[in-house]
Design a protein around this motif. Structure first.
Motif, PDB file in Angstrom:
ATOM      1  N   UNK A  44      30.142  73.057  -0.158  1.00  0.00           N
ATOM      2  CA  UNK A  44      31.159  74.084  -0.314  1.00  0.00           C
ATOM      3  C   UNK A  44      30.558  75.419  -0.755  1.00  0.00           C
ATOM      4  N   UNK A  45      29.596  75.304  -1.696  1.00  0.00           N
ATOM      5  CA  UNK A  45      29.000  76.543  -2.232  1.00  0.00           C
ATOM      6  C   UNK A  45      27.889  77.068  -1.327  1.00  0.00           C
ATOM      7  N   UNK A  46      27.477  76.223  -0.359  1.00  0.00           N
ATOM      8  CA  UNK A  46      26.367  76.648   0.510  1.00  0.00           C
ATOM      9  C   UNK A  46      25.031  76.550  -0.174  1.00  0.00           C
ATOM     10  N   UNK A  47      24.917  75.695  -1.170  1.00  0.00           N
ATOM     11  CA  UNK A  47      23.651  75.528  -1.888  1.00  0.00           C
ATOM     12  C   UNK A  47      22.906  74.305  -1.418  1.00  0.00           C
ATOM     13  N   UNK A  48      21.568  74.343  -1.531  1.00  0.00           N
ATOM     14  CA  UNK A  48      20.754  73.177  -1.175  1.00  0.00           C
ATOM     15  C   UNK A  48      20.468  72.317  -2.411  1.00  0.00           C
ATOM     16  N   UNK A  49      20.769  72.859  -3.605  1.00  0.00           N
ATOM     17  CA  UNK A  49      20.489  72.139  -4.845  1.00  0.00           C
ATOM     18  C   UNK A  49      21.660  72.280  -5.787  1.00  0.00           C
ATOM     19  N   UNK A  50      21.769  71.322  -6.716  1.00  0.00           N
ATOM     20  CA  UNK A  50      22.768  71.466  -7.759  1.00  0.00           C
ATOM     21  C   UNK A  50      22.180  70.964  -9.073  1.00  0.00           C
ATOM     22  N   UNK A  51      22.496  71.677 -10.159  1.00  0.00           N
ATOM     23  CA  UNK A  51      21.916  71.317 -11.448  1.00  0.00           C
ATOM     24  C   UNK A  51      22.802  70.298 -12.141  1.00  0.00           C
ATOM     25  N   UNK A  82      26.368  79.890 -13.059  1.00  0.00           N
ATOM     26  CA  UNK A  82      26.101  78.458 -13.155  1.00  0.00           C
ATOM     27  C   UNK A  82      27.365  77.634 -13.219  1.00  0.00           C
ATOM     28  N   UNK A  83      28.468  78.189 -12.668  1.00  0.00           N
ATOM     29  CA  UNK A  83      29.700  77.407 -12.714  1.00  0.00           C
ATOM     30  C   UNK A  83      29.599  76.152 -11.864  1.00  0.00           C
ATOM     31  N   UNK A  84      28.852  76.224 -10.745  1.00  0.00           N
ATOM     32  CA  UNK A  84      28.667  75.039  -9.903  1.00  0.00           C
ATOM     33  C   UNK A  84      27.638  74.141 -10.565  1.00  0.00           C
ATOM     34  N   UNK A  85      28.080  72.995 -11.065  1.00  0.00           N
ATOM     35  CA  UNK A  85      27.200  72.077 -11.776  1.00  0.00           C
ATOM     36  C   UNK A  85      27.826  70.700 -11.769  1.00  0.00           C
ATOM     37  N   UNK A  86      27.026  69.669 -12.005  1.00  0.00           N
ATOM     38  CA  UNK A  86      27.577  68.314 -12.103  1.00  0.00           C
ATOM     39  C   UNK A  86      27.076  67.686 -13.379  1.00  0.00           C
ATOM     40  N   UNK A  87      27.797  66.645 -13.826  1.00  0.00           N
ATOM     41  CA  UNK A  87      27.271  65.908 -14.969  1.00  0.00           C
ATOM     42  C   UNK A  87      26.805  64.535 -14.508  1.00  0.00           C
ATOM     43  N   UNK A  88      26.075  63.844 -15.360  1.00  0.00           N
ATOM     44  CA  UNK A  88      25.344  62.642 -14.991  1.00  0.00           C
ATOM     45  C   UNK A  88      26.228  61.530 -14.420  1.00  0.00           C
ATOM     46  N   UNK A  89      27.401  61.372 -15.012  1.00  0.00           N
ATOM     47  CA  UNK A  89      28.208  60.208 -14.620  1.00  0.00           C
ATOM     48  C   UNK A  89      29.068  60.451 -13.391  1.00  0.00           C
ATOM     49  N   UNK A  90      29.038  61.703 -12.866  1.00  0.00           N
ATOM     50  CA  UNK A  90      29.875  62.005 -11.712  1.00  0.00           C
ATOM     51  C   UNK A  90      29.307  61.365 -10.452  1.00  0.00           C
ATOM     52  N   UNK A  91      30.147  61.298  -9.425  1.00  0.00           N
ATOM     53  CA  UNK A  91      29.767  60.631  -8.181  1.00  0.00           C
ATOM     54  C   UNK A  91      28.882  61.534  -7.336  1.00  0.00           C
ATOM     55  N   UNK A  92      27.877  60.940  -6.723  1.00  0.00           N
ATOM     56  CA  UNK A  92      26.961  61.707  -5.876  1.00  0.00           C
ATOM     57  C   UNK A  92      27.730  62.402  -4.752  1.00  0.00           C
ATOM     58  N   UNK A  93      28.700  61.690  -4.212  1.00  0.00           N
ATOM     59  CA  UNK A  93      29.472  62.257  -3.110  1.00  0.00           C
ATOM     60  C   UNK A  93      30.139  63.566  -3.508  1.00  0.00           C
ATOM     61  N   UNK A  94      30.624  63.614  -4.761  1.00  0.00           N
ATOM     62  CA  UNK A  94      31.269  64.841  -5.234  1.00  0.00           C
ATOM     63  C   UNK A  94      30.250  65.985  -5.295  1.00  0.00           C
ATOM     64  N   UNK A  95      29.058  65.620  -5.812  1.00  0.00           N
ATOM     65  CA  UNK A  95      27.991  66.626  -5.910  1.00  0.00           C
ATOM     66  C   UNK A  95      27.652  67.163  -4.525  1.00  0.00           C
ATOM     67  N   UNK A  96      27.566  66.248  -3.538  1.00  0.00           N
ATOM     68  CA  UNK A  96      27.246  66.646  -2.172  1.00  0.00           C
ATOM     69  C   UNK A  96      28.291  67.625  -1.635  1.00  0.00           C
ATOM     70  N   UNK A  97      29.558  67.313  -1.892  1.00  0.00           N
ATOM     71  CA  UNK A  97      30.638  68.188  -1.420  1.00  0.00           C
ATOM     72  C   UNK A  97      30.556  69.572  -2.069  1.00  0.00           C
ATOM     73  N   UNK A  98      30.249  69.551  -3.393  1.00  0.00           N
ATOM     74  CA  UNK A  98      30.153  70.839  -4.096  1.00  0.00           C
ATOM     75  C   UNK A  98      29.053  71.699  -3.504  1.00  0.00           C
ATOM     76  N   UNK A 138      19.198  67.323   0.760  1.00  0.00           N
ATOM     77  CA  UNK A 138      18.582  66.457   1.756  1.00  0.00           C
ATOM     78  C   UNK A 138      18.314  65.051   1.225  1.00  0.00           C
ATOM     79  N   UNK A 139      18.086  64.947  -0.109  1.00  0.00           N
ATOM     80  CA  UNK A 139      17.765  63.640  -0.678  1.00  0.00           C
ATOM     81  C   UNK A 139      18.994  62.748  -0.833  1.00  0.00           C
ATOM     82  N   UNK A 140      20.178  63.359  -0.836  1.00  0.00           N
ATOM     83  CA  UNK A 140      21.371  62.575  -1.140  1.00  0.00           C
ATOM     84  C   UNK A 140      22.376  62.550   0.015  1.00  0.00           C
ATOM     85  N   UNK A 141      21.913  62.844   1.219  1.00  0.00           N
ATOM     86  CA  UNK A 141      22.818  62.910   2.365  1.00  0.00           C
ATOM     87  C   UNK A 141      23.591  61.600   2.524  1.00  0.00           C
TER      88      UNK A 141
END
Lengths: 251, 221, 379
Positions: free
Chosen positions: C281-288, C262-278, C303-306
């Motif tokens: 990069x990881x090849x995931x369709x979702x991020x927690x 679960x190292x790939x994760x984002x927190x609430x205040x981070x930018x959506x764009x960063x989450x998209x890049x993560x 797909x929801x945040x393209x």
């Protein structure tokens, strides 16, 4: 059939209480209603009644005591594994044996031993022995196999298993057999007079022959009371002597 | 050997007394069935009545037979029947009540509640249920009670010879009073054979009357 | 601890024939392990068990218990040193619970007070109040309570070895599961060496360190539950284990066994764009999305945040469900199916995000065994 005609059930303790209460009530009522009549009987026959009652009790105690003394070990022996091959046949023999009317047993004991106290004891002993052996045997055989297996598996010796597991768990059926057997014995004991064994039968049969109602009742009443007393005592014994865990009469 | 000669010479008498013996047993047990079965059914309606009736029947059966005969003599003498056939029949009738009432009662109270439920579900009235479900299921158990009663009373009827009821017991009583082992053994053998034969016959009958599917509940006593 | 060498039993049938009830059975149960003897009825498992304490005399072969050849020990003495539990429980109705438990200590001549104290301790161990139960008779106990007493009676003299013949067979399924769990908990501390007869595969999988499968008196396979389910040695075993045996393996595996980090994760205040890049990069369709201290709070779907902008908090969705890392895979898969999802966030007891599992990872794990087998076969 194994629990016999007097087979005890859960309502048994109430029955014995009822027998006792009814017995006393009946005795009291009769005493009041027929005081003169019974008083007369007592005046005339008291000596005979006391003497013959003693004789009667000796007949019952000796024959049923010997029957228990022999019947218990015999039943235990028959239930052992090494007897398994014969036990079914023997059980059939006992079943037939208990079907034979007691008067016939007494009659046959005359042909063996003649007339007197001994053949009377012998006849009563045979009539009492068969139901005891049968119930001891069946009681032991009905002890669930898994109890014996558990006991063996825990390292109990055969003698210990018999004493601590088989006998206690067969006790209820065994006791029911003894109770039935003693009832048969008490019911048959008056007939002992017929083969010269004495007892209260003397007053009854002579009373019938002479058409003497007082003499008849002098025998009938003590015999009736004795039979109730015997059944009451055994019912109490059944209730108190059998451990609570294996006594269906006790909660 | 002497006994066999005696038997072969007295076949008629033996036959006559056997018939006499069995007629007492049959008449009395017939009456006991006619009275005991309805009582057994009726007391299923009320626990308290059942307890009382079963107590009384159990008390009667503990009274030694000769004492019961003795008690009846003064009573029945009032109608001139103190000895003979009547007291014998009454005694057998009384002794048969416990096994017959108790087995009827047990059989009916032990009918599987699911069957009773099913019968009610089919729309049977209580009377129909009794007639078409409970009584047919109870018959083998009642028969077991009848068997006990018959075997027991063949023995008791032998004793009834002492109150003048005749029967096979007469061979025994004469054998004793005349010190005649031939009569004694004949009587004892015949009474025993009769009891054993009746036991086996009734056991066979009981098994025939037991529907194969319910044999497990029909063991009775 | 228990070692059987070519153990055989030949019964004679009434019509003069013979039956091979056990046929050269060899197996070894190491100290502290539970070995379940499993198989259909009449397969020889119970015969084998009862030969160990001599209730059934063996025809040939050797039995070693605690390093001693049982031929050299008096059978009565041997049995006193081995705990024995049977399906019918076999509590003696004429004795109180206390006397039942104290049977073997009494046979061994323990001091009376020591034996009685032991009985009370053991009742405590299975959560039966000694002050209530010691003086009761077996008929006053429920089936489950009787079964517990049956087990502690076998433990009374603290034997190193226990033989159990379908010990939980007579109890209803719900109580059975409870007693099995209790027993396993006890076993963790007691570390007895146990031979355990069962005909229930699920029970065997749950209880066993090793399973011995019997058929017609022969030991067909002797291996760990997972190994058995993964590699049944014959068609008979495969069919006995059932066509759903791979699913049964799920209950042997934990979520943590197949969890992806679960190292790939984002927190609430981070930018959506960063989450998209993560995600890319990881090849995931979702991020927690996690809270400030690392609790799982929600997720984003690629797909929801393209085209989305702003913070993660403005776009996240609630997690449909999470699964505990200590849960077994059977529970996890069941939860996935219920929520119609192909992945789940995994959390610890306090709700902290630990990783995630996917259906692919699970099927990969289950399939790995077979691929290995295939690879071995090819080389």
């Amino acid at each position: 059939m194994s629990r016999g005609i007097l087979g005890a059930d859960a309502s048994d303790s109430m029955k014995t209480r009822a027998v006792f209460v009814i017995g006393i009530a009946l005795g009291a009522a009769l005493t009041v209603a027929t005081q003169g009549y019974l008083g007369d009987i007592w005046r005339i026959y008291s000596e005979d009644i006391i003497y013959l009652t003693k004789q009667h009790i000796v007949l019952v105690l000796v024959s049923s005591g010997l029957a228990i003394l022999v019947g218990l070990p015999a039943g235990i022996l028959l239930s052992r594994d090494f007897m398994r091959r014969y036990s079914e046949t023997l059980l059939q023999v006992f079943n037939i044996g208990t079907t034979i009317p007691t008067l016939a047993i007494l009659a046959l004991s005359i042909t063996l031993l003649g007339i007197g106290f001994k053949p009377a004891i012998f006849g009563l002993w045979v009539a009492t022995l068969l139901p005891i052996v049968r119930n001891v045997f069946q009681g032991l055989r009905e002890v669930p196999a898994h109890l014996k297996e558990a006991a063996q598996g825990m390292g109990m010796t055969p003698l210990h298993i018999l004493r601590s597991v088989e006998l206690p768990n067969a006790l209820y059926v065994m006791f029911a057999g003894i109770r039935t057997a003693v009832a048969v014995n008490v019911g048959t004991a008056p007939l002992a007079f017929l083969i010269g064994g004495g007892g209260l039968g003397e007053l009854i049969f002579t009373g019938i022959d002479l058409n003497d109602m007082q003499m008849l009742l002098a025998g009938v009443i003590p015999v009736g009371l004795l039979s109730m007393l015997a059944d009451y005592t055994l019912a109490k014994g059944q209730f108190w002597l059998i451990p609570r865990g294996v006594n269906p009469l006790r909660p | 050997m002497e006994t066999l000669v005696f038997i072969s010479q007295n076949l008629d008498l033996i036959f006559e007394r056997t018939v006499q013996h069995m007629s007492i047993v049959f008449v009395a047990i017939g009456l006991a069935i006619v009275t005991g079965v309805p009582i057994g059914i009726l007391i299923t309606l009320n626990q308290k009545a059942a307890d009382i009736v079963l107590y009384i029947a159990a008390i009667i059966i503990t009274i030694p037979s000769i004492a019961l005969f003795g008690l009846m003599i003064p009573v029945l003498s009032l109608i001139g029947q103190g000895v003979g056939y009547l007291p014998a029949v009454i005694a057998v009738l009384l002794y048969s009540q416990l096994p017959i009432i108790r087995n009827t009662y047990t059989a009916i109270t032990n009918v599987d509640p699911a069957l009773r439920e099913a019968a009610r579900g089919l729309g049977m009235t209580p009377i129909q249920r009794l007639r078409r479900v409970e009584i047919p299921l109870a018959i083998p158990v009642v028969m077991a009670g009848v068997r006990i009663a018959v075997v027991m009373n063949i023995g008791i009827t032998a004793i009834a010879t002492y109150i003048g009821a005749g029967g096979l017991g007469a061979f025994i009583s004469r054998g004793i009073s005349q010190s005649d082992p031939r009569q004694l053994i004949t009587g004892a053998l015949m009474v025993s054979l009769l009891a054993i034969a009746s036991d086996y016959f009734l056991l066979w009958l009981q098994k025939r009357l037991t529907p194969a599917s319910s044999s497990a509940t029909a063991g009775g006593h | 601890m228990i070692k059987l060498e070519k153990l055989s039993k030949i019964f004679e049938t009434p019509n003069g024939g013979t039956v091979m009830a056990a046929d050269k059975v060899s197996l070894e149960v190491p100290e502290g392990e539970i070995c379940v003897l499993l198989g259909p009825s009449g397969c020889g498992k119970t015969t084998t068990l009862k030969m160990i304490n001599g209730l059934i005399p063996k025809t040939s072969g050797k039995i070693h218990v605690a390093g001693r050849d049982t031929d050299t020990i008096d059978p009565v003495e041997l049995r006193r040193s081995i705990g024995y539990v049977i399906q019918q429980i076999g509590l003696f109705p004429n004795m109180t619970i206390e006397d039942n438990i104290c049977i073997v200590p009494d046979l061994l001549g323990w001091e009376r007070s020591k034996a009685r104290k032991r009985a009370a301790e053991l009742l405590d161990l299975v959560n039966l109040d000694p002050s209530i139960f010691l003086k009761r008779f077996p008929k006053e106990l429920s089936g489950g309570q009787q079964q517990r007493v049956g087990v502690i009676r076998a433990l009374a003299a603290d034997p190193p070895v226990l033989l159990m013949d379908e010990p939980f067979g007579a109890i209803d399924p719900i109580n059975r599961a409870v007693i099995q769990d209790e027993f396993l908990k006890m076993q963790k501390e007691l570390r007895k060496t146990i031979a355990f007869v069962s005909h229930d595969i699920d029970e065997a999988i749950k209880m066993a360190d090793k399973i011995a499968i019997f058929k017609d008196g022969k030991l067909e396979q002797f291996s760990s539950p997972d190994d058995l389910l993964a590699r049944p040695a014959s068609d008979f075993i495969a069919s006995f284990l059932g066509s759903d045996r791979t699913l049964k393996r799920l209950s042997l595996l934990k979520v943590s066994d197949v969890m992806l980090s679960g190292r790939v994760r984002v927190s609430a205040e981070e930018d959506v764009g960063k989450a998209r890049d993560m995600m890319k990069e990881a090849g995931h369709k979702n991020i927690v999305m996690v809270g400030p201290r690392g609790r799982a709070r929600g997720y984003l779907h690629l797909n929801d945040v393209v085209e989305a902008t702003g913070t993660v908090e403005e776009h996240y969705q609630a997690l449909p469900t999470t699964v505990n890392v200590d849960a077994d895979l059977r529970t996890a898969v069941s939860q996935m199916f219920r929520h119609d999802t192909t992945w789940m966030a995994c959390v610890d007891d306090d709700g902290f995000f630990k990783g995630f599992i996917t259906q692919r990872a699970i099927s990969h794990q289950l399939g790995a065994t077979y691929r290995d087998t295939l690879a071995e076969d090819l080389t």
